[in-house]
Design a protein around this motif. Structure first.
Motif, PDB file in Angstrom:
ATOM      1  N   LYS A  10     -43.656 -39.576  -5.758  1.00  0.00           N
ATOM      2  CA  LYS A  10     -42.657 -38.794  -6.505  1.00  0.00           C
ATOM      3  C   LYS A  10     -42.741 -37.306  -6.175  1.00  0.00           C
ATOM      4  N   PHE A  11     -43.960 -36.781  -6.051  1.00  0.00           N
ATOM      5  CA  PHE A  11     -44.134 -35.345  -5.835  1.00  0.00           C
ATOM      6  C   PHE A  11     -44.460 -34.994  -4.382  1.00  0.00           C
ATOM      7  N   ASP A  12     -44.378 -36.000  -3.497  1.00  0.00           N
ATOM      8  CA  ASP A  12     -44.566 -35.770  -2.063  1.00  0.00           C
ATOM      9  C   ASP A  12     -45.906 -35.087  -1.777  1.00  0.00           C
ATOM     10  N   LEU A  13     -46.964 -35.605  -2.402  1.00  0.00           N
ATOM     11  CA  LEU A  13     -48.296 -35.016  -2.274  1.00  0.00           C
ATOM     12  C   LEU A  13     -48.933 -35.412  -0.947  1.00  0.00           C
ATOM     13  N   ILE A  14     -49.740 -34.503  -0.407  1.00  0.00           N
ATOM     14  CA  ILE A  14     -50.465 -34.754   0.839  1.00  0.00           C
ATOM     15  C   ILE A  14     -51.947 -34.456   0.610  1.00  0.00           C
ATOM     16  N   PRO A  15     -52.838 -35.003   1.463  1.00  0.00           N
ATOM     17  CA  PRO A  15     -54.276 -34.737   1.289  1.00  0.00           C
ATOM     18  C   PRO A  15     -54.594 -33.243   1.386  1.00  0.00           C
ATOM     19  N   HIS A  16     -55.514 -32.807   0.528  1.00  0.00           N
ATOM     20  CA  HIS A  16     -55.972 -31.411   0.533  1.00  0.00           C
ATOM     21  C   HIS A  16     -57.340 -31.355   1.219  1.00  0.00           C
ATOM     22  N   PRO A  17     -57.636 -30.294   1.975  1.00  0.00           N
ATOM     23  CA  PRO A  17     -58.940 -30.196   2.656  1.00  0.00           C
ATOM     24  C   PRO A  17     -60.145 -30.274   1.715  1.00  0.00           C
ATOM     25  N   GLU A  18     -59.986 -29.842   0.457  1.00  0.00           N
ATOM     26  CA  GLU A  18     -61.112 -29.877  -0.482  1.00  0.00           C
ATOM     27  C   GLU A  18     -61.253 -31.239  -1.153  1.00  0.00           C
ATOM     28  N   GLY A  20     -58.633 -34.745  -2.834  1.00  0.00           N
ATOM     29  CA  GLY A  20     -57.452 -34.931  -3.653  1.00  0.00           C
ATOM     30  C   GLY A  20     -56.169 -34.744  -2.860  1.00  0.00           C
ATOM     31  N   TYR A  21     -55.079 -34.551  -3.583  1.00  0.00           N
ATOM     32  CA  TYR A  21     -53.742 -34.434  -2.991  1.00  0.00           C
ATOM     33  C   TYR A  21     -53.040 -33.234  -3.614  1.00  0.00           C
ATOM     34  N   PHE A  22     -52.127 -32.628  -2.853  1.00  0.00           N
ATOM     35  CA  PHE A  22     -51.439 -31.464  -3.386  1.00  0.00           C
ATOM     36  C   PHE A  22     -50.043 -31.315  -2.796  1.00  0.00           C
ATOM     37  N   LYS A  23     -49.272 -30.439  -3.429  1.00  0.00           N
ATOM     38  CA  LYS A  23     -47.965 -30.028  -2.919  1.00  0.00           C
ATOM     39  C   LYS A  23     -47.693 -28.646  -3.489  1.00  0.00           C
ATOM     40  N   GLY A 130     -51.999 -28.671 -12.357  1.00  0.00           N
ATOM     41  CA  GLY A 130     -51.354 -27.657 -11.549  1.00  0.00           C
ATOM     42  C   GLY A 130     -52.319 -26.498 -11.372  1.00  0.00           C
ATOM     43  N   CYS A 131     -52.179 -25.779 -10.280  1.00  0.00           N
ATOM     44  CA  CYS A 131     -53.010 -24.602 -10.017  1.00  0.00           C
ATOM     45  C   CYS A 131     -52.102 -23.452  -9.609  1.00  0.00           C
ATOM     46  N   THR A 132     -52.277 -22.318 -10.286  1.00  0.00           N
ATOM     47  CA  THR A 132     -51.495 -21.120 -10.010  1.00  0.00           C
ATOM     48  C   THR A 132     -52.445 -20.037  -9.515  1.00  0.00           C
ATOM     49  N   VAL A 133     -52.055 -19.358  -8.436  1.00  0.00           N
ATOM     50  CA  VAL A 133     -52.903 -18.342  -7.814  1.00  0.00           C
ATOM     51  C   VAL A 133     -52.113 -17.041  -7.692  1.00  0.00           C
ATOM     52  N   SER A 134     -52.790 -15.928  -8.053  1.00  0.00           N
ATOM     53  CA  SER A 134     -52.159 -14.618  -7.911  1.00  0.00           C
ATOM     54  C   SER A 134     -53.216 -13.586  -7.550  1.00  0.00           C
ATOM     55  N   PRO A 135     -52.999 -12.743  -6.518  1.00  0.00           N
ATOM     56  CA  PRO A 135     -51.884 -12.831  -5.589  1.00  0.00           C
ATOM     57  C   PRO A 135     -51.868 -14.195  -4.912  1.00  0.00           C
ATOM     58  N   GLY A 136     -50.722 -14.542  -4.365  1.00  0.00           N
ATOM     59  CA  GLY A 136     -50.490 -15.881  -3.848  1.00  0.00           C
ATOM     60  C   GLY A 136     -51.527 -16.394  -2.872  1.00  0.00           C
ATOM     61  N   PHE A 137     -51.698 -17.719  -2.892  1.00  0.00           N
ATOM     62  CA  PHE A 137     -52.675 -18.389  -2.037  1.00  0.00           C
ATOM     63  C   PHE A 137     -52.304 -18.269  -0.570  1.00  0.00           C
ATOM     64  N   ASP A 138     -53.328 -18.089   0.243  1.00  0.00           N
ATOM     65  CA  ASP A 138     -53.215 -18.126   1.700  1.00  0.00           C
ATOM     66  C   ASP A 138     -54.502 -18.760   2.202  1.00  0.00           C
ATOM     67  N   PHE A 139     -54.407 -19.699   3.143  1.00  0.00           N
ATOM     68  CA  PHE A 139     -55.611 -20.354   3.640  1.00  0.00           C
ATOM     69  C   PHE A 139     -56.591 -19.363   4.267  1.00  0.00           C
ATOM     70  N   LYS A 140     -56.172 -18.135   4.590  1.00  0.00           N
ATOM     71  CA  LYS A 140     -57.108 -17.109   5.066  1.00  0.00           C
ATOM     72  C   LYS A 140     -58.121 -16.745   3.981  1.00  0.00           C
ATOM     73  N   ASP A 141     -57.790 -17.019   2.717  1.00  0.00           N
ATOM     74  CA  ASP A 141     -58.660 -16.682   1.587  1.00  0.00           C
ATOM     75  C   ASP A 141     -59.524 -17.859   1.132  1.00  0.00           C
ATOM     76  N   PHE A 142     -59.397 -19.001   1.788  1.00  0.00           N
ATOM     77  CA  PHE A 142     -60.032 -20.257   1.380  1.00  0.00           C
ATOM     78  C   PHE A 142     -61.331 -20.457   2.152  1.00  0.00           C
ATOM     79  N   VAL A 143     -62.426 -20.701   1.425  1.00  0.00           N
ATOM     80  CA  VAL A 143     -63.724 -20.954   2.048  1.00  0.00           C
ATOM     81  C   VAL A 143     -64.227 -22.303   1.548  1.00  0.00           C
ATOM     82  N   LEU A 144     -64.413 -23.245   2.466  1.00  0.00           N
ATOM     83  CA  LEU A 144     -64.962 -24.568   2.158  1.00  0.00           C
ATOM     84  C   LEU A 144     -66.307 -24.649   2.884  1.00  0.00           C
TER      85      LEU A 144
END
Length: 167
Positions: A10-18, A20-23, A130-144
């Motif tokens: 329904k929500f067209d979710l795809i696998p997330h690198p961390e 789970g699934y997201f959109k 749901g997850c809300t990020v501000s300033p907006g999310f960018d994978f440059k800011d993501f550390v796994l």
């Protein structure tokens, strides 16, 4: 779990690198330019972004961090446990759900630059948030990180780190 398959479709979710699934469902048109952001950011960021995020009891959101604050909003399914470790090594646990009589909260803000992970509490169930990020999310800011990096930083949390990292 038929409900999980329905949500993914329904929500067209795809696998997330961390895990789970997201959109991504929202990315503001407004932009914050580099000169208005702290110097650890590279490039511009949208004012805010928002995603749907789905976890199941078969997976987890592995420890990771971003520069921004991230607000988690509970929608349906099992409550989930959100684990947060500050740079100083302080661990906090937050139950996100809608059974307020049991101390669950419907929303929680993970402060920027804190390590965090999550898992669905009930067996054979899912957590839709749901997850809300501000300033907006960018994978440059993501550390796994790799497990070893977190174990070296926070040996006092080794059991939790082993259970909520993949490598």
């Amino acid at each position: 779990m038929k409900q999980v398959e329905q949500l993914i479709k329904k929500f067209d979710l795809i696998p997330h690198p961390e895990g789970g699934y997201f959109k991504e469902i929202y990315r503001s048109q407004g932009v914050v330019f580099p000169e208005s952001l702290p110097k650890e950011y590279q490039g511009s960021r949208n004012y805010a972004t928002s995603i749907y995020f789905l976890l199941t009891s078969d997976t987890f959101s592995a420890f990771h961090k971003i520069k921004q604050d991230e607000i988690w909003h509970f929608y349906s399914g099992s409550p989930l446990m959100l684990y947060v470790i500050s740079e100083e090594g302080e661990l906090s646990e937050h139950c996100i759900g809608n059974d307020f009589g049991k101390g669950q909260i419907p929303q929680f803000v993970v402060p920027g630059n804190h390590w965090f992970a999550a898992k669905t509490i009930n067996p054979d169930d899912y957590s839709f948030v749901g997850c809300t990020v501000s300033p907006g999310f960018d994978f440059k800011d993501f550390v796994l990180p790799e497990r070893k990096e977190l174990l070296d930083k926070f040996p006092q949390h080794s059991i939790l780190i082993h259970s909520l990292t993949r490598n």
